[in-house]
Design a protein around this motif. Structure first.
Motif, mmCIF file in Angstrom:
data_model
loop_
_atom_site.group_PDB
_atom_site.id
_atom_site.type_symbol
_atom_site.label_atom_id
_atom_site.label_comp_id
_atom_site.label_asym_id
_atom_site.label_seq_id
_atom_site.Cartn_x
_atom_site.Cartn_y
_atom_site.Cartn_z
ATOM 1 N N CYS A 128 0.821 -1.220 0.000
ATOM 2 C CA CYS A 128 0.000 0.000 0.000
ATOM 3 C C CYS A 128 0.853 1.268 0.000
ATOM 4 C CB CYS A 128 -0.946 -0.001 1.205
ATOM 5 S SG CYS A 128 -2.196 -1.295 1.139
ATOM 6 N N SER A 129 2.021 1.211 0.652
ATOM 7 C CA SER A 129 2.900 2.387 0.648
ATOM 8 C C SER A 129 3.255 2.787 -0.771
ATOM 9 C CB SER A 129 4.175 2.096 1.443
ATOM 10 O OG SER A 129 3.902 1.914 2.802
ATOM 11 N N GLU A 130 3.625 1.792 -1.586
ATOM 12 C CA GLU A 130 4.034 2.107 -2.960
ATOM 13 C C GLU A 130 2.827 2.275 -3.885
ATOM 14 O OE1 GLU A 130 6.903 0.451 -6.593
ATOM 15 O OE2 GLU A 130 6.892 -0.598 -4.645
ATOM 16 N N TYR A 132 -0.156 3.340 -3.336
ATOM 17 C CA TYR A 132 -0.921 4.569 -3.141
ATOM 18 C C TYR A 132 -0.035 5.769 -2.846
ATOM 19 C CZ TYR A 132 -4.754 1.290 -3.157
ATOM 20 O OH TYR A 132 -5.645 0.315 -3.535
ATOM 21 N N ASN A 133 1.284 5.548 -2.918
ATOM 22 C CA ASN A 133 2.250 6.631 -2.747
ATOM 23 C C ASN A 133 1.984 7.410 -1.457
ATOM 24 O OD1 ASN A 133 4.472 8.230 -3.414
ATOM 25 N ND2 ASN A 133 3.214 9.711 -4.537
ATOM 26 N N VAL A 134 1.920 6.639 -0.342
ATOM 27 C CA VAL A 134 1.644 7.235 0.964
ATOM 28 C C VAL A 134 2.723 6.786 1.952
ATOM 29 C CG1 VAL A 134 -0.851 7.429 0.648
ATOM 30 C CG2 VAL A 134 0.108 5.301 1.552
ATOM 31 N N ILE A 135 2.854 7.545 3.016
ATOM 32 C CA ILE A 135 3.769 7.183 4.099
ATOM 33 C C ILE A 135 2.927 6.640 5.238
ATOM 34 C CG2 ILE A 135 5.483 8.014 5.751
ATOM 35 C CD1 ILE A 135 6.183 10.216 3.734
ATOM 36 N N LEU A 136 3.016 5.354 5.462
ATOM 37 C CA LEU A 136 2.225 4.705 6.502
ATOM 38 C C LEU A 136 3.045 4.589 7.787
ATOM 39 C CD1 LEU A 136 0.626 1.788 4.418
ATOM 40 C CD2 LEU A 136 -0.340 4.039 4.909
ATOM 41 N N GLU A 345 -3.023 1.392 9.082
ATOM 42 C CA GLU A 345 -3.577 2.327 8.096
ATOM 43 C C GLU A 345 -3.883 1.663 6.759
ATOM 44 O OE1 GLU A 345 -1.619 6.577 9.280
ATOM 45 O OE2 GLU A 345 -0.232 5.034 8.549
ATOM 46 N N TYR A 349 -7.700 0.424 2.582
ATOM 47 C CA TYR A 349 -7.636 -0.021 1.187
ATOM 48 C C TYR A 349 -8.207 -1.426 0.999
ATOM 49 C CZ TYR A 349 -4.332 3.854 1.216
ATOM 50 O OH TYR A 349 -3.738 5.093 1.386
#
Length: 423
Positions: A128-130, A132-136, A345, A349
């Motif tokens: 999910c980090s990659e 959705y390009n988010v910092i979890l 987090e 998703y």
């Protein structure tokens, strides 16, 4: 690195082609799966769990796990790869994907639901980090770069020399669903999936003195009792218990699952639901005291030790099959609840989550999952009839519990190819 098998032995010898002893976790994501990102996420995940990257080998007449440096396989199908085979690179763990589904398959002797949840938690963090390009947030997630302590590797059952002596308890045979319902074992393994609001069901539990595992066990007991009011056999539900706390081994990767026996006694049948819930909770409390859990561990240790004394696979298969048949006569059904998944987090998703495995001990296993605000109850059956599920749904209706019967699927699990079979 070489791992001698011990707690893995009984799970290994009870697995069959019809009932492969494995855990299948099915995760339906919000969006279509990106195969390249998933490949990188799986590679990172498996770096964190080197003790799951193993191959089964036989040395000096005994089975061991040795390091397997081949890539862990991801197949583009919902079927997945047969474990311990060429198509899985001889791993006991594999992944597959299709559309917006990610699936993990792992040999149940390698780990249990609690251990598999850790792998999924790591995988979802990286994916999910990659994707959705988010910092979890990293808190509570096992990641590459962590120190992997000996407690994760070492079998806590083997090293315990102070386990209490198991008590011999005589139990009557339990009500058998196939026999009582007049069902034929049609070998059409089926899974019925039911969704319930987490907040609503937890409120119901609090109002009636229960918890998710005990309440599902109780509602199932009530449903079965109403189906078979004339039966003289005991309705006995085996509720799975995580043995790590009693073993003081919270990080252990092994399959460490015991059970408490919940009997729906005749005198309880006219009680109110909250009084029944209190009684079931009392049974759980008494049987999960440390000494009682450790007596269960000691029993498993004796069985695995017995398997080690036998020279041939056929002898070990015979013992495992005999013990399994005895155990299956003592329970009507099994209920398993790993606990709230807490995928952090990444849960935002996830659209759907299922935990499947084979109902090896008896003909019905209910797996309870708690992910992203709802409980999913997977009724895993070795038969196709909906008679038990319908009776359980009636219990939900009568108690004002709103549910959604999501779907009905054939219970398909990849095979585990073993040296003593021609599967």
């Amino acid at each position: 690195m070489e791992q001698k098998l011990f707690t893995e032995l009984r799970p290994l010898y009870v697995t069959t082609k019809e009932k492969p002893n494995e855990i299948r976790i099915r995760i339906r994501m919000r969006d279509l799966i990106d195969p390249a990102i998933l490949r990188r996420a799986v590679d990172m995940t498996m770096k964190r769990y080197p003790y799951f990257c193993v191959e089964l080998q036989k040395k000096d007449g005994r089975y061991v796990f040795v390091e397997n440096h081949r890539p862990v396989v991801i197949t583009d199908s919902l079927h997945g790869a047969d474990l311990n085979s060429e198509e899985s690179n001889y791993h006991m763990i594999a992944f597959c994907r299709k559309d917006n589904w990610i699936i993990l398959d792992v040999f149940h002797g390698l780990t249990d639901g609690a251990g598999a949840y850790e792998v999924v938690r790591t995988l979802l963090y990286y994916y999910c980090s990659e994707r959705y390009n988010v910092i979890l947030k990293e808190e509570g997630i096992r990641l590459v770069g962590d120190e992997i302590t000996a407690e994760e590797w070492i079998d806590p059952v083997v090293k315990r020399t102070d386990l209490p002596t198991p008590e011999r308890k005589e139990m009557s045979n339990a009500l058998n669903l196939i026999t009582e319902a007049g069902l034929e074992k049609d070998h059409r393994h089926t899974v019925y999936s039911i969704a319930i609001s987490e907040s609503e069901f937890m409120r119901f539990n609090l109002d009636n003195g229960g918890s998710p595992g005990t309440m599902v066990s109780l509602l199932l007991s009530r449903a079965i009792a109403k189906l078979f009011p004339e039966s003289e056999n005991t309705i006995r539900i085996a509720l799975c218990v995580n043995q790590r706390k009693a073993l003081n081994a919270p990080l252990a990767r092994q399959s460490l699952v015991g059970a408490v026996m919940l009997e729906y006694k005749d005198k309880m049948r006219d009680w109110s639901l909250d009084k029944q819930g209190t009684a079931y909770r009392g049974m759980v409390f008494a049987q999960t005291q440390e000494d009682n859990v450790l007596m269960g561990v000691a029993s498993f240790k004796v069985i695995n030790g017995m398997l080690l004394t036998k020279e041939s696979d056929q002898e070990r298969l015979g013992i495992a099959s005999y013990i399994n048949s005895l155990a299956s006569k003592l329970t009507t059904a099994t209920v398993s609840y790993v606990g709230k998944a807490d995928y952090k987090e990444a849960e935002q998703y996830i659209r759907d989550f299922r935990l499947w495995t084979s109902p090896i001990g008896n003909d019905l296993l209910v797996e309870i999952s708690a992910v992203n605000g709802r409980f999913t109850l997977d009724f895993l059956q070795s038969f196709s009839s909906p008679v038990i599920v319908n009776a359980f749904l009636k219990e939900l209706d009568e108690n004002g519990i709103i549910y959604d019967l999501q779907d009905v699927n054939e219970l398909k699990l990849p095979n585990i190819k073993l040296p003593w079979t021609e599967q």
